[in-house]
Scaffold this active site. Structure first.
Site, short mmCIF file in Angstrom:
data_model
loop_
_atom_site.label_atom_id
_atom_site.label_comp_id
_atom_site.label_asym_id
_atom_site.label_seq_id
_atom_site.Cartn_x
_atom_site.Cartn_y
_atom_site.Cartn_z
N LEU A 10 0.84 -1.20 0.00
CA LEU A 10 0.00 0.00 0.00
C LEU A 10 0.88 1.25 0.00
O LEU A 10 1.69 1.44 0.90
CB LEU A 10 -0.92 0.01 1.22
CG LEU A 10 -1.83 -1.20 1.42
CD1 LEU A 10 -2.82 -0.95 2.56
CD2 LEU A 10 -2.58 -1.57 0.14
N ARG A 17 1.68 14.37 7.27
CA ARG A 17 2.56 14.78 8.37
C ARG A 17 4.02 14.92 7.96
O ARG A 17 4.84 15.43 8.72
CB ARG A 17 2.42 13.78 9.54
CG ARG A 17 1.16 13.97 10.34
CD ARG A 17 0.94 12.83 11.31
NE ARG A 17 0.55 11.60 10.61
CZ ARG A 17 0.47 10.41 11.20
NH1 ARG A 17 0.78 10.27 12.47
NH2 ARG A 17 0.08 9.35 10.51
N GLU A 156 -9.04 0.19 16.03
CA GLU A 156 -8.27 1.42 15.80
C GLU A 156 -8.34 2.31 17.04
O GLU A 156 -9.35 2.31 17.75
CB GLU A 156 -8.83 2.17 14.59
CG GLU A 156 -8.61 1.45 13.28
CD GLU A 156 -7.15 1.10 13.05
OE1 GLU A 156 -6.33 2.01 12.90
OE2 GLU A 156 -6.82 -0.11 13.02
N ARG A 335 35.56 14.32 -11.27
CA ARG A 335 34.20 14.46 -11.79
C ARG A 335 33.91 13.35 -12.80
O ARG A 335 34.79 12.61 -13.21
CB ARG A 335 34.03 15.87 -12.37
CG ARG A 335 34.07 16.93 -11.25
CD ARG A 335 34.18 18.33 -11.80
NE ARG A 335 33.23 18.57 -12.87
CZ ARG A 335 33.42 19.43 -13.87
NH1 ARG A 335 34.55 20.13 -13.93
NH2 ARG A 335 32.51 19.59 -14.79
#
Ligand code: UD1
Ligand code: CA
Length: 465
Positions: A10, A17, A156, A335
């Site tokens: 999920l 938040r 819950e 680099r």
């Protein structure tokens, strides 16, 4: 390959938040998006397919884990965890094995723990097995209401009675389901709860009503169940992940003087015998060979470092490869496209970019080598610069084997210097140099005897007069 094990992860929620423009599951832990950890854990225990439920910033979330053999299903409206699984159920309706459900924001869960759950689930022939944890402060989580070994239901926080709120065993949001059971149970979910959502957790009560076994597996290490809701928890999870990565490396033979300050991505490999000083960062697709020394303040990103290389303090290495026994830094910047064959030395304040060096070539101080092909045994004096850019195009400098470059030399590219030639200090090289030659381009020195003294006398006379 179809297995008897499928996973749904999920990841549709917004993560309000986090106070961030970036979707929660895209925040990185040890250089990887948070979501990649549950994806990896699901694959490690053999889940196939792995379905990810996406919603908020679906495009970006999908892009972050494509190529990891996952499928996606979109949940356009976030109506609850039960609804989220229902969205995935369609794609899996033919599947009749065991379904693993994970949350995209629980990154520290280990495959070993999932395997332990699988063993219990199969042994007990359970319809649902939920992963739980005993917390000193359980607030915010769903509480596990037990009936012996079985789970009677999950309540819950917002729906819990005062008595239920005192239960310290919580739901981590990780489950194994008998797939056919859960798909049919999901159809009967209602939203008659404090949040008006479809709660996935309600299927447990359904299993109990149907007389099917439900089980709980309690976490040994509670951090494995840690859900990330804000940036403070993200930092905490990163710290724990770092301990895991550094711990494994130290056990494999890598020495760390202060592992708390060493930041190594999950994607990095370090061979045994290497010593890592404090405040080091190793990132991306980086491989560090055996017996290297990585000093304070070194950052290596997407680079390959062979054995026995000494990376001295403050050096930054990006997109480069460094051959064995080379010495880099302090304060060197390699680099992307720097390739050193081995036994090279790039010292203080040396910068390279798209520069290929043959064995043993070196630049010890204050030098820029870009867009260059450098042979073996080349020595660059202090202050060598390849002038590779005219503001529009980039040009190449080719320097063959055993060339000796005096200090303060500029190579104005494109230019080609033949093997074993010598460039006199202070030269600006604009034309090709043949092998074995001396090239010098500085103007001849002029000396005017007594000049300064005469000036000083004149100035003194003016002042007094
Ligand atoms: C859920 C559990 C709770 C458990 C907690 C553990 C339910 C009803 N409750 O609560 O028992 O203690 O997780 O962290 O399941 N998501 C979607 N679509 C949705 C809703 C959520 O994809 O419509 C995803 C979220 O992105 C997140 C996960 O599901 O990854 C959990 O959702 P969240 O809203 O955090 O559930 P909690 O209320 O914390
Ligand atoms: Ca949550």
């Amino acid at each position: 390959m179809e297995s008897n094990l499928a996973a749904v992860i999920l990841a549709a929620g917004k993560g309000t938040r986090m106070k961030s423009q970036t979707a929660k599951v895209l925040h990185e832990i040890a250089g990887q998006p948070m979501l990649s950890y549950p994806v990896q854990a699901a694959r490690q225990v053999g889940c196939d397919p792995v379905q990810v439920v996406v919603g908020h910033q679906a495009e970006e979330v999908m892009a972050a884990v494509t190529g990891k053999q996952v499928a996606f299903v979109e949940q356009t409206e976030q109506l609850g965890t039960g609804h989220a699984l229902l969205c995935a159920a369609e794609a899996l309706h033919d599947f009749s094995g065991t379904l693993l459900l994970l949350c995209g924001d629980v990154p520290l869960l280990r495959a070993e723990t999932l395997q332990r759950m699988l063993d219990v689930h199969q042994h007990e022939q359970a319809a649902v097995t939920v992963l739980t944890a005993q917390l000193d402060n359980p607030s915010g989580y769903g509480r596990i209401v037990r009936s012996g070994d079985a789970v009677a239901c999950i309540v819950e926080e917002k729906d819990a009675t005062a008595e239920q709120k005192r239960i310290r065993e919580i739901n981590t949001g990780t489950y194994l389901f008998d797939a056919q059971f859960v798909f049919s149970a999901l159809k009967n979910l209602k939203t008659d709860n404090a949040q008006g959502e479809y709660y996935l957790t309600d299927v447990i009560a359904t299993a109990v009503t149907d007389g099917l076994p439900t089980r709980a597996v309690v976490l040994d290490a509670i951090e494995e169940g840690m859900g990330i809701n804000d940036l403070q928890q993200l930092a905490e999870a990163s710290r724990l992940m770092r301990q895991r990565i550094n711990g494994a490396l130290m056990r494999s033979g890598v020495t760390m003087i202060d592992p708390e300050t060493v930041y190594i991505d999950a994607t990095v490999q370090v061979e045994p015998g290497t010593l890592v000083h404090p405040n080091v960062m190793l990132r991306g697709a980086t491989h560090i060979g055996a017996d290297c020394i990585v000093e304070m303040g070194v950052m290596v990103d997407d680079s390959t470092v062979a054995a026995a290389v000494h990376l001295k303090a403050g050096s930054v290495i990006e997109g480069s490869s460094i051959g064995a026994n080379s010495k880099i830094g302090p304060m060197a910047h390699l680099r992307p496209g720097t390739q050193l064959a081995g036994d090279n030395k790039l010292g203080n304040f040396v910068e390279t970019k798209k520069a290929v060096f043959g064995e043993g070539s070196q630049a010890s101080h204050l030098t820029y080598i870009g867009d260059a092909e450098v042979g073996r045994g080349v020595n660059f004096g202090c202050g060598t610069i390849t002038c590779n850019y005219d503001g529009v195009n980039k040009y190449k400098t080719i320097i063959e084997d055993d060339v000796f470059v005096g200090s303060d030399t500029q190579f104005v590219a494109p230019v080609h210097v033949g093997r074993n030639s010598l460039i006199a200090a202070g030269s600006t090289i604009t034309k090709d140099v043949p092998p074995d030659a001396l090239a010098l381009s500085r103007s001849e020195q002029k000396v005017i005897p007594g000049w300064r003294l005469r000036k000083q006398k004149k100035a003194k006379a003016n002042k007094e007069g």
